[in-house]
Design a protein around this motif. Structure first.
Motif, PDB file in Angstrom:
ATOM      1  N   UNK A   1       2.205   3.501 -13.060  1.00 44.16           N
ATOM      2  CA  UNK A   1       1.326   3.864 -11.946  1.00 44.16           C
ATOM      3  C   UNK A   1       0.744   2.618 -11.280  1.00 44.16           C
ATOM      4  N   UNK A   2       0.476   1.603 -12.088  1.00 43.56           N
ATOM      5  CA  UNK A   2      -0.073   0.365 -11.541  1.00 43.56           C
ATOM      6  C   UNK A   2       1.017  -0.580 -11.045  1.00 43.56           C
TER       7      UNK A   2
ATOM      8  N   UNK B   1      -7.398   6.629 -11.084  1.00 42.08           N
ATOM      9  CA  UNK B   1      -7.858   5.301 -11.482  1.00 42.08           C
ATOM     10  C   UNK B   1      -6.891   4.236 -10.978  1.00 42.08           C
ATOM     11  N   UNK B   2      -5.631   4.634 -10.819  1.00 48.54           N
ATOM     12  CA  UNK B   2      -4.628   3.709 -10.296  1.00 48.54           C
ATOM     13  C   UNK B   2      -4.863   3.516  -8.802  1.00 48.54           C
ATOM     14  N   UNK B   3      -4.300   2.441  -8.253  1.00 49.13           N
ATOM     15  CA  UNK B   3      -4.514   2.204  -6.826  1.00 49.13           C
ATOM     16  C   UNK B   3      -3.749   3.181  -5.936  1.00 49.13           C
ATOM     17  N   UNK B   4      -4.152   4.454  -5.983  1.00 43.91           N
ATOM     18  CA  UNK B   4      -3.543   5.488  -5.126  1.00 43.91           C
ATOM     19  C   UNK B   4      -4.632   6.362  -4.523  1.00 43.91           C
TER      20      UNK B   4
ATOM     21  N   UNK C   1     -18.018   9.082  -4.551  1.00 43.39           N
ATOM     22  CA  UNK C   1     -18.500   8.241  -3.454  1.00 43.39           C
ATOM     23  C   UNK C   1     -20.024   8.131  -3.493  1.00 43.39           C
TER      24      UNK C   1
ATOM     25  N   UNK D   1       0.830  -1.211   0.000  1.00 48.94           N
ATOM     26  CA  UNK D   1       0.000   0.000   0.000  1.00 48.94           C
ATOM     27  C   UNK D   1       0.864   1.260   0.000  1.00 48.94           C
TER      28      UNK D   1
ATOM     29  N   UNK E   1     -15.861   2.934 -10.163  1.00 49.76           N
ATOM     30  CA  UNK E   1     -14.400   2.907 -10.301  1.00 49.76           C
ATOM     31  C   UNK E   1     -13.700   3.768  -9.250  1.00 49.76           C
TER      32      UNK E   1
ATOM     33  N   UNK F   1     -13.693  14.754  -5.300  1.00 49.27           N
ATOM     34  CA  UNK F   1     -14.006  13.414  -5.799  1.00 49.27           C
ATOM     35  C   UNK F   1     -14.932  12.675  -4.846  1.00 49.27           C
ATOM     36  N   UNK F   2     -15.823  13.444  -4.194  1.00 47.90           N
ATOM     37  CA  UNK F   2     -16.775  12.775  -3.307  1.00 47.90           C
ATOM     38  C   UNK F   2     -18.038  12.437  -4.041  1.00 47.90           C
TER      39      UNK F   2
ATOM     40  N   UNK G   1       5.459   5.220  -4.801  1.00 51.62           N
ATOM     41  CA  UNK G   1       5.825   5.108  -6.207  1.00 51.62           C
ATOM     42  C   UNK G   1       5.041   6.126  -7.041  1.00 51.62           C
ATOM     43  N   UNK G   2       3.738   6.226  -6.745  1.00 51.88           N
ATOM     44  CA  UNK G   2       2.911   7.140  -7.525  1.00 51.88           C
ATOM     45  C   UNK G   2       3.284   8.595  -7.277  1.00 51.88           C
TER      46      UNK G   2
ATOM     47  N   UNK H   1      -9.243   0.417  -3.281  1.00 51.59           N
ATOM     48  CA  UNK H   1      -7.857   0.445  -3.747  1.00 51.59           C
ATOM     49  C   UNK H   1      -7.442  -0.930  -4.270  1.00 51.59           C
TER      50      UNK H   1
ATOM     51  N   UNK I   1     -14.175   7.065  -8.423  1.00 49.73           N
ATOM     52  CA  UNK I   1     -13.962   8.501  -8.640  1.00 49.73           C
ATOM     53  C   UNK I   1     -15.027   9.339  -7.943  1.00 49.73           C
TER      54      UNK I   1
ATOM     55  N   UNK J   1       6.265   9.152  -9.363  1.00 45.31           N
ATOM     56  CA  UNK J   1       5.964   9.128 -10.802  1.00 45.31           C
ATOM     57  C   UNK J   1       5.252  10.394 -11.252  1.00 45.31           C
TER      58      UNK J   1
ATOM     59  N   UNK K   1      -9.195  -1.616  -7.604  1.00 41.44           N
ATOM     60  CA  UNK K   1      -8.646  -0.841  -8.725  1.00 41.44           C
ATOM     61  C   UNK K   1      -7.569  -1.598  -9.502  1.00 41.44           C
ATOM     62  N   UNK K   2      -6.846  -2.473  -8.817  1.00 39.47           N
ATOM     63  CA  UNK K   2      -5.809  -3.236  -9.520  1.00 39.47           C
ATOM     64  C   UNK K   2      -6.385  -4.103 -10.626  1.00 39.47           C
TER      65      UNK K   2
END
Ligand SMILES: Nc1ncnc2c1ncn2[C@@H]1O[C@H](COP(=O)(O)OP(=O)(O)O)[C@@H](O)[C@H]1O
Ligand SMILES: [Mg+2]
Lengths: 241, 322
Positions: free
Chosen positions: B103-104, A87-90, B54, A1, B50, A240-241, A7-8, B72, B52, A11, B75-76
């Motif tokens: 990113x992934x 969209x990435x797991x962050x 809630x 996690x 997805x 983003x709620x 990493x993100x 989270x 973005x 990046x 999302x993978x």
């Protein structure tokens, strides 16, 4: 996690550096402005230009970071590419930290150039153990301030315009050109509430012969950093709620 | 286990309900369509699924992960193609794919290989070093889909994949989607094009004003429309003003204007409808060109189920789409 998030953050900062650091708004606001401003003062009194160096560096820190943030956050929020990152797991917090780090790096690049240029050109020997911590923490503070303003407004020009109030207030009230001690006491009181005051103070110490301890200044700057970055994270999360 | 399980999913914006307690499941390998006019809540639904946006209420599970605390992780396994092609203009096609893969956390050798494979699959290999900003809409869309696949997701969400594309680009993109489906990917697709839903989807949920009004296979939906006749008539001159008069003569049937000279009549007793149309056209001197009793299309089913005119589907969103 945590590894994913770290990493993100890296990046995102690295990508922003690559794709945006040559964008006109970032460069013009970040570098051209402080240099032009300083040149104006230099032409008025070329003899004591050395006195202006800490102020010039402080302004470069302030303008380069805030300009970079307005660009990397507002452009991407408007184009929807910031969403892409989520969209990435962050987490949104990591995205914001990545953006702040990118602004920090852009500012660091600009500030290093200005600092090296003036120090070499004028043969100054700043105390690096003071200069570096003050510079780094200040870059973080103003990058976060830029991020906060950028999440508050929709367009790049809006963010830049609204940033101008605190930016110009700080240029005049924080000892960049006019010494704080020469100002009326009520203005002095206001200057104590502005973060750039502590940046200028620290930088002046670094460039003076006998540097006083700037530990208190660093602490105050850290408090400003928290005051800017936490609400910025919160605002971005709310979007983003 | 279903790949996606949605229950009572709701989104309210300051009191306005955009998605109103919808429920559906998507099985593994299924291509599931959310079909509805603009503003019916398709994008809002996808955004919630997805991570973005809630949800105000309700639950959703994707790949076994509950959205409210496992997003989270989920999302993978999820790939997303948003409604606008929002990759980075400044980066090349290849750099965009590599950046998303990084990113992934896709390992270096895998991401290099996967990017190359996707660029070839989507016919963009020759343009791999060109900036995204220089691409045509169709190419942008294709690369956006490719970018959603770099981490080998198990589920792909596509929000209006072919909007704003010309016929040729749209067709080639549909073929690609169909191929991905053939490879076993679970796909959720939103669209306001009836033919697209009909052509691609295993099952379709019809969304109207934030509510799912029907879920079935395209064939099942059409069967519902077969319960009543559909007759299409085409006249030699404009008939726009006469729809009211014609309806008045056909109690129990519904007359819908297709364009200035064509009408569709749903329901009623078919022989009676035919007779009345001949009569009416002679009286009003309309010059009847053709009259057909037709097999219901998905459009007819849509009209029958939602009670909406098919023209609501043709309404595009004003000036968006890059
Ligand atoms: N962030 C938002 N704030 C307020 N209303 C919104 C927001 N997003 C969407 N809506 C409204 O919710 C409804 C559904 O929108 P959307 O999900 O985009 O529909 P679709 O994708 O089916 O065209 C629309 O009426 C839209 O105006
Ligand atoms: Mg939409």
């Amino acid at each position: 996690m945590i590894r994913d998030d770290l990493r993100c953050i890296y990046l995102i900062a690295a990508k922003d550096m690559r794709t945006y650091y040559l964008k006109p708004p970032a460069v013009s606001w970040g570098m051209v402005f402080p240099v032009a401003w300083t040149l104006a003062f230099y032409l008025r009194s070329p003899s004591n230009f050395e006195d202006l160096v800490p102020g010039l560096i402080a302004m470069t820190i302030l303008f380069s970071t805030t300009a970079a943030e307005a660009v990397v956050i507002n452009f991407e929020l408007r184009l929807g590419s910031l969403e892409r990152l989520l969209l990435a797991p962050v987490s949104t917090d990591s995205v914001l930290l990545g953006k702040v780090l990118g602004g920090f790096l852009f500012g660091l690049l600009m500030t290093s150039m200005v600092t090296l240029g003036t120090a070499l050109g004028l043969e100054l020997h700043p105390n690096l153990s003071t200069l570096i911590p003050v510079g780094l923490i200040s870059l973080m503070v103003f990058s976060s301030m830029g991020a906060l303003f950028s999440v508050l407004f929709k367009e790049v020009f809006e963010a830049q315009t609204f940033l101008n109030l605190p930016r110009f207030l700080m240029v005049f009230l924080c000892g960049v050109v006019y010494p704080i001690s020469a100002m009326p006491s009520w203005l002095q009181a206001i200057s104590q509430l502005l973060p750039l005051t502590y940046t200028v103070e620290g930088l002046r110490a670094a460039f003076s012969a006998s540097p006083p301890s700037s530990f208190k200044g660093l602490l105050i700057l850290t408090v400003f950093l928290i005051l800017f970055i936490l609400p910025a994270m919160r605002m971005l999360r709310k979007r983003f709620e | 286990m279903n790949t996606i399980d949605v229950q009572g999913l709701t989104k309210r914006f300051d009191g306005f309900t955009a998605v109103d307690g919808i429920s559906f499941e998507v099985g593994e390998g299924e291509l599931f369509g959310l079909l509805g006019p603009n503003g019916s809540g398709k994008t809002t639904t996808i955004r919630m699924l997805v991570g973005l946006s809630r949800p105000t209420a309700g639950r959703a599970k994707i790949l076994g992960f509950d959205l409210s605390f496992g997003i989270t992780e989920a999302k993978r396994g999820i790939g997303v193609v948003p409604d606008s092609s929002n990759l980075y203009d400044e980066l090349s096609a290849r750099e965009n794919l590599l950046f998303m893969a990084k990113l992934y956390g896709v390992p270096k050798d895998v991401r290099e290989q996967k990017s190359e494979e996707l660029l070839k699959l989507f016919g963009l290999y020759e343009r791999r070093d060109d900036r995204f900003g220089t691409f045509s809409r169709g190419m942008k869309r294709a690369l956006t889909i490719a970018a959603a696949l770099v981490h080998d997701p198990k589920v792909l969400f596509l929000d209006e994949p072919t909007v704003g594309l010309d016929v040729v680009a749209a067709r080639s993109l549909r073929e690609l989607i169909s191929d991905l489906h053939g490879k076993g990917l679970t796909i959720v697709l939103t669209t306001h094009y009836l033919e697209e839903a009909d052509l691609l989807c295993d099952r379709i949920a019809i969304l109207v004003k934030g509510n799912v009004v029907e879920i079935d296979t395209p064939r099942g939906l059409k069967r519902r429309a077969e319960e009543r006749s559909v007759i299409e008539a085409s006249f030699g001159r404009e008939a726009t003003d006469l729809v009211g008069d014609l309806s008045a003569r056909l109690p129990g049937a519904e007359v819908v204007l297709l364009d200035e000279t064509r009408v569709k009549i749903y329901g009623g007793d078919p022989s009676r409808v035919l007779e009345e149309i001949f009569e009416f056209s002679k009286e009003r001197n309309l010059g009847l060109n053709a009259i057909n009793s037709i097999k219901p299309s998905l459009e007819d089913a849509f009209v029958r189920i939602t009670g909406l005119s098919p023209t609501v589907m043709a309404r595009e969103k004003g000036g968006k789409g890059r």
